[in-house]
Write a protein that holds these residues in place. Structure first.
Motif, PDB file in Angstrom:
ATOM      1  N   ARG A  18       1.012  -1.395  -0.205  1.00  0.00           N
ATOM      2  CA  ARG A  18      -0.048  -0.054  -0.019  1.00  0.00           C
ATOM      3  C   ARG A  18       0.969   1.414   0.138  1.00  0.00           C
ATOM      4  O   ARG A  18       0.573   2.252  -0.835  1.00  0.00           O
ATOM      5  CB  ARG A  18      -1.017   0.105   1.245  1.00  0.00           C
ATOM      6  N   ALA A  19       1.873   1.180   0.732  1.00  0.00           N
ATOM      7  CA  ALA A  19       2.824   2.200   0.867  1.00  0.00           C
ATOM      8  C   ALA A  19       3.540   2.625  -0.401  1.00  0.00           C
ATOM      9  O   ALA A  19       3.430   3.894  -0.726  1.00  0.00           O
ATOM     10  CB  ALA A  19       3.852   2.126   1.978  1.00  0.00           C
ATOM     11  N   LEU A  20       3.894   1.632  -1.180  1.00  0.00           N
ATOM     12  CA  LEU A  20       4.575   1.601  -2.489  1.00  0.00           C
ATOM     13  C   LEU A  20       3.494   2.158  -3.412  1.00  0.00           C
ATOM     14  O   LEU A  20       3.899   2.943  -4.212  1.00  0.00           O
ATOM     15  CB  LEU A  20       4.991   0.415  -2.851  1.00  0.00           C
ATOM     16  N   ALA A  21       2.271   1.740  -3.490  1.00  0.00           N
ATOM     17  CA  ALA A  21       1.148   2.155  -4.487  1.00  0.00           C
ATOM     18  C   ALA A  21       1.042   3.708  -3.981  1.00  0.00           C
ATOM     19  O   ALA A  21       0.811   4.410  -5.047  1.00  0.00           O
ATOM     20  CB  ALA A  21      -0.112   1.532  -4.133  1.00  0.00           C
ATOM     21  N   GLY A  22       1.060   4.114  -2.879  1.00  0.00           N
ATOM     22  CA  GLY A  22       0.692   5.694  -2.511  1.00  0.00           C
ATOM     23  C   GLY A  22       1.823   6.324  -3.040  1.00  0.00           C
ATOM     24  O   GLY A  22       1.769   7.552  -3.545  1.00  0.00           O
ATOM     25  N   VAL A  23       3.184   5.829  -2.664  1.00  0.00           N
ATOM     26  CA  VAL A  23       4.401   6.591  -3.339  1.00  0.00           C
ATOM     27  C   VAL A  23       4.190   6.577  -5.150  1.00  0.00           C
ATOM     28  O   VAL A  23       4.477   7.918  -5.419  1.00  0.00           O
ATOM     29  CB  VAL A  23       5.612   5.820  -2.924  1.00  0.00           C
ATOM     30  N   VAL A  24       3.893   5.655  -5.668  1.00  0.00           N
ATOM     31  CA  VAL A  24       3.641   5.932  -7.002  1.00  0.00           C
ATOM     32  C   VAL A  24       2.657   6.892  -7.524  1.00  0.00           C
ATOM     33  O   VAL A  24       2.858   7.676  -8.283  1.00  0.00           O
ATOM     34  CB  VAL A  24       3.424   4.453  -7.869  1.00  0.00           C
ATOM     35  N   ALA A  25       1.558   6.860  -6.946  1.00  0.00           N
ATOM     36  CA  ALA A  25       0.610   7.782  -7.133  1.00  0.00           C
ATOM     37  C   ALA A  25       0.849   9.148  -6.698  1.00  0.00           C
ATOM     38  O   ALA A  25       0.769  10.075  -7.528  1.00  0.00           O
ATOM     39  CB  ALA A  25      -0.768   7.547  -6.206  1.00  0.00           C
ATOM     40  N   LEU A  26       1.630   9.320  -5.866  1.00  0.00           N
ATOM     41  CA  LEU A  26       2.144  10.759  -5.325  1.00  0.00           C
ATOM     42  C   LEU A  26       3.308  11.143  -6.278  1.00  0.00           C
ATOM     43  O   LEU A  26       3.368  12.366  -6.618  1.00  0.00           O
ATOM     44  CB  LEU A  26       2.682  10.607  -3.914  1.00  0.00           C
ATOM     45  N   SER A  27       3.944  10.256  -6.825  1.00  0.00           N
ATOM     46  CA  SER A  27       5.044  10.782  -7.623  1.00  0.00           C
ATOM     47  C   SER A  27       4.516  10.959  -9.028  1.00  0.00           C
ATOM     48  O   SER A  27       5.035  12.338  -9.734  1.00  0.00           O
ATOM     49  CB  SER A  27       5.811   9.453  -7.981  1.00  0.00           C
ATOM     50  N   LEU A  28       3.581  10.470  -9.617  1.00  0.00           N
ATOM     51  CA  LEU A  28       2.959  10.708 -10.888  1.00  0.00           C
ATOM     52  C   LEU A  28       2.287  11.799 -11.046  1.00  0.00           C
ATOM     53  O   LEU A  28       2.410  12.593 -11.952  1.00  0.00           O
ATOM     54  CB  LEU A  28       1.987   9.327 -11.359  1.00  0.00           C
ATOM     55  N   ALA A  29       1.601  12.255  -9.810  1.00  0.00           N
ATOM     56  CA  ALA A  29       0.993  13.611  -9.856  1.00  0.00           C
ATOM     57  C   ALA A  29       1.628  14.734  -9.272  1.00  0.00           C
ATOM     58  O   ALA A  29       1.645  15.849  -9.916  1.00  0.00           O
ATOM     59  CB  ALA A  29      -0.383  13.491  -9.015  1.00  0.00           C
ATOM     60  N   GLY A  30       2.522  14.522  -8.282  1.00  0.00           N
ATOM     61  CA  GLY A  30       3.328  15.607  -7.556  1.00  0.00           C
ATOM     62  C   GLY A  30       4.565  15.983  -8.447  1.00  0.00           C
ATOM     63  O   GLY A  30       4.821  17.203  -8.390  1.00  0.00           O
ATOM     64  N   ALA A  31       5.274  14.956  -8.893  1.00  0.00           N
ATOM     65  CA  ALA A  31       6.571  15.542  -9.415  1.00  0.00           C
ATOM     66  C   ALA A  31       6.581  16.421 -10.809  1.00  0.00           C
ATOM     67  O   ALA A  31       7.138  17.349 -10.858  1.00  0.00           O
ATOM     68  CB  ALA A  31       7.138  14.221 -10.146  1.00  0.00           C
ATOM     69  N   PRO A  32       5.240  16.351 -11.731  1.00  0.00           N
ATOM     70  CA  PRO A  32       5.111  17.204 -12.789  1.00  0.00           C
ATOM     71  C   PRO A  32       4.756  18.521 -11.985  1.00  0.00           C
ATOM     72  O   PRO A  32       5.283  19.793 -12.453  1.00  0.00           O
ATOM     73  CB  PRO A  32       4.119  16.634 -13.507  1.00  0.00           C
ATOM     74  N   ILE A  33       4.071  18.475 -11.081  1.00  0.00           N
ATOM     75  CA  ILE A  33       3.818  19.956 -10.208  1.00  0.00           C
ATOM     76  C   ILE A  33       4.914  20.595  -9.617  1.00  0.00           C
ATOM     77  O   ILE A  33       5.070  21.735  -9.874  1.00  0.00           O
ATOM     78  CB  ILE A  33       2.645  19.587  -9.102  1.00  0.00           C
ATOM     79  N   GLY A  34       5.751  19.981  -9.328  1.00  0.00           N
ATOM     80  CA  GLY A  34       7.011  20.155  -8.697  1.00  0.00           C
ATOM     81  C   GLY A  34       7.730  20.795  -9.929  1.00  0.00           C
ATOM     82  O   GLY A  34       8.560  21.911  -9.592  1.00  0.00           O
ATOM     83  N   VAL A  35       7.958  20.297 -10.959  1.00  0.00           N
ATOM     84  CA  VAL A  35       8.581  20.861 -12.072  1.00  0.00           C
ATOM     85  C   VAL A  35       8.071  22.318 -12.458  1.00  0.00           C
ATOM     86  O   VAL A  35       9.007  23.095 -12.770  1.00  0.00           O
ATOM     87  CB  VAL A  35       8.683  19.921 -13.512  1.00  0.00           C
ATOM     88  N   PHE A  36       6.979  22.529 -12.548  1.00  0.00           N
ATOM     89  CA  PHE A  36       6.260  23.769 -13.009  1.00  0.00           C
ATOM     90  C   PHE A  36       6.414  24.768 -11.906  1.00  0.00           C
ATOM     91  O   PHE A  36       6.735  25.823 -12.131  1.00  0.00           O
ATOM     92  CB  PHE A  36       4.955  23.503 -13.474  1.00  0.00           C
ATOM     93  N   LEU A  37       6.490  24.308 -10.752  1.00  0.00           N
ATOM     94  CA  LEU A  37       6.837  25.191  -9.557  1.00  0.00           C
ATOM     95  C   LEU A  37       8.115  25.574  -9.494  1.00  0.00           C
ATOM     96  O   LEU A  37       8.435  27.051  -9.352  1.00  0.00           O
ATOM     97  CB  LEU A  37       6.684  24.468  -8.030  1.00  0.00           C
ATOM     98  N   MET A  38       8.960  24.806 -10.034  1.00  0.00           N
ATOM     99  CA  MET A  38      10.394  25.395 -10.162  1.00  0.00           C
ATOM    100  C   MET A  38      10.680  26.104 -11.171  1.00  0.00           C
ATOM    101  O   MET A  38      11.159  27.149 -11.153  1.00  0.00           O
ATOM    102  CB  MET A  38      11.468  24.098 -10.205  1.00  0.00           C
ATOM    103  N   LEU A  39       9.979  25.750 -12.375  1.00  0.00           N
ATOM    104  CA  LEU A  39      10.353  26.543 -13.579  1.00  0.00           C
ATOM    105  C   LEU A  39       9.529  28.111 -13.418  1.00  0.00           C
ATOM    106  O   LEU A  39      10.008  29.141 -13.977  1.00  0.00           O
ATOM    107  CB  LEU A  39       9.630  26.035 -14.836  1.00  0.00           C
ATOM    108  N   ARG A  40       8.601  28.020 -12.504  1.00  0.00           N
ATOM    109  CA  ARG A  40       7.836  29.429 -12.466  1.00  0.00           C
ATOM    110  C   ARG A  40       8.269  29.966 -11.128  1.00  0.00           C
ATOM    111  O   ARG A  40       7.733  31.157 -10.770  1.00  0.00           O
ATOM    112  CB  ARG A  40       6.447  29.095 -12.134  1.00  0.00           C
ATOM    113  N   ARG A  41       9.243  29.304 -10.478  1.00  0.00           N
ATOM    114  CA  ARG A  41      10.310  30.338  -9.345  1.00  0.00           C
ATOM    115  C   ARG A  41       9.209  30.354  -8.412  1.00  0.00           C
ATOM    116  O   ARG A  41       9.252  31.479  -7.585  1.00  0.00           O
ATOM    117  CB  ARG A  41      10.757  31.390  -9.680  1.00  0.00           C
ATOM    118  N   MET A  42       8.359  29.053  -7.888  1.00  0.00           N
ATOM    119  CA  MET A  42       7.262  28.979  -6.902  1.00  0.00           C
ATOM    120  C   MET A  42       7.581  27.881  -6.084  1.00  0.00           C
ATOM    121  O   MET A  42       6.696  27.549  -5.023  1.00  0.00           O
ATOM    122  CB  MET A  42       6.013  29.150  -7.424  1.00  0.00           C
TER     123      MET A  42
END
Length: 289
Positions: A18-42
């Motif tokens: 369950r923890a691994l499945a949660g990490v995969v879901a968080l990674s798929l959605a959160g990592a792209p958001i993080g990329v755009f936060l970084m690019l937008r200096r946010m």
């Protein structure tokens, strides 16, 4: 031996799967958001918003205890409220948006800790602040998966204007009116993913799987799609390796995941092929005209 360490825990224990499945879901959605936060200096905005959800989650805890939906709903309302209020203050006063967010996030953090302390114990406070990814149940996992799906679908819709706004916001304002709606949708996705991460990693670490993998990706790719791919892969690797580290040592699972991501970041700073220190100190030969 390697099988027992790297694969055995996920075969033997359901909570590890369950923890691994949660990490995969968080990674798929959160990592792209993080990329755009970084690019937008946010990037620091993401950290501030992570603390902003705490009072709402705390009020949900005060009303219903550790109830999944009450804390999720409260966190979403608090996150949206802080985002809107800080924007209003920044636009109607001389205070900059980053200073406004810093003020609201400090107040939110103090208020949230106070509310949880009034009703719960130190263990409840630690759960809210640091989470426990090994304690994910089916309901929480479904909520995380649903929010991740919504995020990916919304990102697919706003991807083009979001990329253009990162590269040339003036051009986007000139040719389209999509800039403001895209920014609002993006802020909403940030809040949703911070609430997602809150259930697994707590308010203090929820932003970790968004920002650190994005920082890793910055040193391995110049292309936005490439950065997103590297960020997702590094977030998944951090999650898996952190869970294994937590299993074989006494390091708590949430901090273990973030520490692995931090290790990947340090390695990327040193050895990344896009601006890494070693690459800069020992550049390869270039073709001469």
């Amino acid at each position: 031996m390697l099988y027992d360490t790297l694969i055995g825990p996920f075969i033997e224990f359901e909570f590890m799967r369950r923890a691994l499945a949660g990490v995969v879901a968080l990674s798929l959605a959160g990592a792209p958001i993080g990329v755009f936060l970084m690019l937008r200096r946010m990037s620091l905005v993401g950290d501030a918003m992570a603390h902003a959800i705490l009072p709402g989650a705390a009020i949900g805890f005060l009303v219903s205890g550790l109830n999944l939906f009450a804390m999720t709903f409260g966190g979403l309302i608090a996150g949206f409220a802080v985002a809107i209020l800080s924007g209003v203050v920044a636009r109607t006063t001389e205070l900059k948006e980053d200073a406004s967010l810093a003020t609201f996030y400090l107040v939110s953090l103090a208020l949230g800790v106070t509310i949880v302390s009034m009703r719960g114990t130190n263990i409840d406070l630690l759960h809210v602040l640091f989470g426990n990814i090994l304690a994910l149940d089916d309901q929480t996992l479904l909520v995380i998966a649903f929010n991740a799906t919504v995020t990916l679908l919304a990102m697919a819709v706003i991807y083009r204007p979001l990329v253009i706004e990162c590269v040339d916001p003036l051009f986007l304002r000139t040719v389209s009116r999509a800039g403001a709606p895209t920014h609002l949708v993006f802020l909403a996705l940030v809040v949703i993913n911070l609430v997602n991460g809150f259930h697994a990693l707590g308010t203090l670490l929820s932003v970790g799987l968004m920002i650190l993998p994005a920082g890793v990706a910055r040193f391995w790719s110049r292309d936005i799609s490439g950065m997103i791919a590297v960020a997702v892969a590094s977030a998944m690797l951090s999650g898996y390796a952190g869970l294994v580290l937590s299993y074989v040592t006494r390091v708590p699972s949430g901090p273990a995941i973030i520490l692995v991501a931090a290790g990947l970041y340090v390695a990327s700073v040193l050895f990344g092929n896009v601006g890494g220190l070693v690459r800069r100190l020992f550049p390869g030969r270039h073709l001469e005209a």
